[in-house]
Write an enzyme that holds these catalytic residues in place. Structure first.
Site, mmCIF file in Angstrom:
data_model
loop_
_atom_site.group_PDB
_atom_site.id
_atom_site.type_symbol
_atom_site.label_atom_id
_atom_site.label_comp_id
_atom_site.label_asym_id
_atom_site.label_seq_id
_atom_site.Cartn_x
_atom_site.Cartn_y
_atom_site.Cartn_z
ATOM 1 N N LYS A 174 18.220 12.979 -12.101
ATOM 2 C CA LYS A 174 18.021 11.570 -11.775
ATOM 3 C C LYS A 174 16.844 11.345 -10.833
ATOM 4 O O LYS A 174 16.413 10.214 -10.639
ATOM 5 C CB LYS A 174 19.299 10.975 -11.192
ATOM 6 C CG LYS A 174 20.395 10.855 -12.239
ATOM 7 C CD LYS A 174 21.570 10.042 -11.738
ATOM 8 C CE LYS A 174 22.594 9.827 -12.840
ATOM 9 N NZ LYS A 174 23.306 11.083 -13.182
HETATM 10 C C1 LIG Z 1 24.124 11.095 -14.246
HETATM 11 C C2 LIG Z 1 24.351 12.451 -14.740
HETATM 12 C C3 LIG Z 1 24.658 12.686 -16.079
HETATM 13 C C4 LIG Z 1 24.847 11.557 -17.072
HETATM 14 O O1 LIG Z 1 23.636 10.943 -17.395
HETATM 15 P P1 LIG Z 1 23.636 9.514 -18.129
HETATM 16 O O2 LIG Z 1 22.202 9.149 -18.254
HETATM 17 O O3 LIG Z 1 24.396 8.590 -17.242
HETATM 18 O O4 LIG Z 1 24.301 9.715 -19.437
HETATM 19 C C5 LIG Z 1 24.795 13.995 -16.495
HETATM 20 N N1 LIG Z 1 24.688 15.026 -15.631
HETATM 21 C C6 LIG Z 1 24.408 14.833 -14.340
HETATM 22 C C7 LIG Z 1 24.324 16.001 -13.439
HETATM 23 C C8 LIG Z 1 24.209 13.550 -13.855
HETATM 24 O O5 LIG Z 1 23.945 13.360 -12.574
#
Ligand SMILES: *Cc1c(COP(=O)(O)O)cnc(C)c1O
Length: 433
Positions: free
Chosen positions: A107
């Site tokens: 993210k």
């Molecule tokens: C947020 C997150 C996800 C999910 O991603 P999305 O875009 O919400 O589907 C998967 N793995 C980790 C480690 C995350 O932080």
């Protein structure tokens, strides 16, 4: 490039407005009016581009003239200033490691891009912007880190008390300065509902310039396409494109991958890998979409009962069930299998997965076992050190804390406790205005 609301009753807006607003006034998610087509020569000669050049080329049509070219090049370069290695786990499966950024989760890319765009836009605007964000784990840390010290931007993070890992909690509660953490006595879906209500509230919108940093914000969502380009850039056998398995919660990441694919990036197939919060895999099986209440799991960043971005996936494929099913397969992976996968992959190949990556790994393995001719990539979305208890128990080996995360452990948690009610959030926000 302009953006329309998926609810189709709000005016179209520029990238600038979509970024500042987050969500359209009719509660819809913004969606690009046209999907840019990547020049096929770029796809063919991708190895000849630096990742900064590629990132600039991909993002430019989405940003349009709202950011000048020189600033956009700086913004994308700062966004991706860490490695995205594609690591071979075995002959059939490689791992695109997206956890080498400052908060050890994928993210970081969306948060860094959005914070810099918003910083750029807020210079042209009077008064501060308040970023309101709900997190199920990793968003909070990435957003806190991405926005820390950005002038003119206040950040308020809501997270479900006791439902994020210790490293995650430290990352979102120890920044200070312009970052505030609200510890909500409820679930991630409660936090998300409170944030959605806030954007709709007339009093709050009068008192504050509110925006969202959840993956519904186009400035967080769109740059996630870059992972798929970096994966393809490093993929050896370009004549046989990879199957890509994406650990999915809110479906922002996989939807960005699908967008990259629709605009011309060769990807054989997509795997939506979910834990038991599997509204989308169930939809892919049955054709009927039933959001559920989120259940806690060991891959907690994917504990989402009602994935916000799935509606964008539908839009991308003209809301056609058959087309969607053709491009995406869904899998549900239990906590037990997730743990077993972490143990097996470590034992057989010496590779350490985090629980989210392990969900993707198991799903990809299931798909490949029915498609022997294909090879694939998992997106490893978080560093295993963020989930030390589970991972160490399964591998029997201590995980080293990367140097970049060391200082966290000496910092003090600061959060504001709150009931899971919009009224409490409203009162608190107004007291800060
Ligand atoms: C947020 C997150 C996800 C999910 O991603 P999305 O875009 O919400 O589907 C998967 N793995 C980790 C480690 C995350 O932080």
């Amino acid at each position: 490039m302009n953006y329309y609301s998926l609810n189709k009753t709000a005016p179209n807006v520029s990238f600038r407005e979509a970024t500042i607003k987050g969500q359209a006034p009719d509660k819809g998610l913004y969606f690009p009016e046209t999907i840019p087509v990547i020049d096929p020569s770029v796809v063919k000669n991708m190895d000849g581009y630096s990742k900064e050049e590629l990132a600039f080329l991909i993002m430019e049509p989405y940003v349009g003239d709202t950011i000048d070219k020189k600033s956009l090049y700086r913004i994308v370069s700062e966004t991706i200033n860490f490695p995205f290695p594609l690591v071979k786990v075995n002959d059939h499966i490689s791992s695109l490691e997206l956890f080498h950024g400052p908060t050890l989760a994928f993210k970081d890319v969306g948060a860094r891009f959005m914070s810099r765009c918003l910083g750029y836009f807020s210079e042209q605007q009077k008064g501060k912007v308040t970023v309101l964000v709900a997190t199920s784990g990793d968003t909070g840390g990435a957003v806190a880190n991405g926005f820390l010290g950005v002038d003119g931007v206040e950040v308020v993070i809501l997270y479900p008390s006791g439902k994020v890992s210790p490293v995650q909690e430290l990352q979102l509660t120890t920044c200070g300065q312009n970052i505030k953490a609200l510890e909500v006595n409820g679930s991630f879906d409660d936090c998300q509902a409170m944030v959605k209500d806030a954007f709709m509230d007339a009093d709050l919108n009068k008192a504050l310039t509110l925006t969202s940093a959840n993956s519904i914000n186009v400035a967080r969502w769109l740059p996630q396409q870059l992972y798929y380009f970096f994966a393809y850039q490093q993929w050896q056998d370009k004549t046989h494109p990879p199957v890509i398995a994406v650990p999915s919660g809110n479906f922002g990441n996989i939807c960005a991958g699908l967008l990259a694919h629709v605009s011309g990036l060769p990807i054989e197939h997509f795997i939506a890998a979910c834990n038991v919060n599997d509204a989308v895999p169930q939809y892919l099986l049955s054709g009927s979409y039933q959001p559920k209440t989120a259940v806690p799991t060991i891959s907690n960043a994917m504990d989402v009962g009602s994935p916000s971005n799935f509606i964008r996936v539908m839009e991308l494929f003209g809301n056609n069930y058959e087309t969607i099913k053709d491009k995406i397969s869904g899998y549900t992976v239990s906590d037990e299998i997730t743990k077993q996968t972490i143990a097996d992959v470590y034992q057989q190949f010496g590779y350490t997965l985090d629980p989210h990556g392990a969900v993707a790994y198991d799903a990809l393995e299931q798909y490949l076992s029915a498609h022997h001719e294909l090879k694939g990539i998992i997106l490893e979305t978080a560093h295993p050190v963020k989930f030390p208890d589970i991972v160490e128990a399964m591998t029997g080996k201590k995980i080293e804390i990367p140097e970049s995360a060391q200082p966290l452990f000496s910092k003090e948690k600061k959060s504001v406790s709150m009931n899971a009610s919009f009224a409490s959030l409203k009162e608190w926000l107004l007291s800060q205005a």
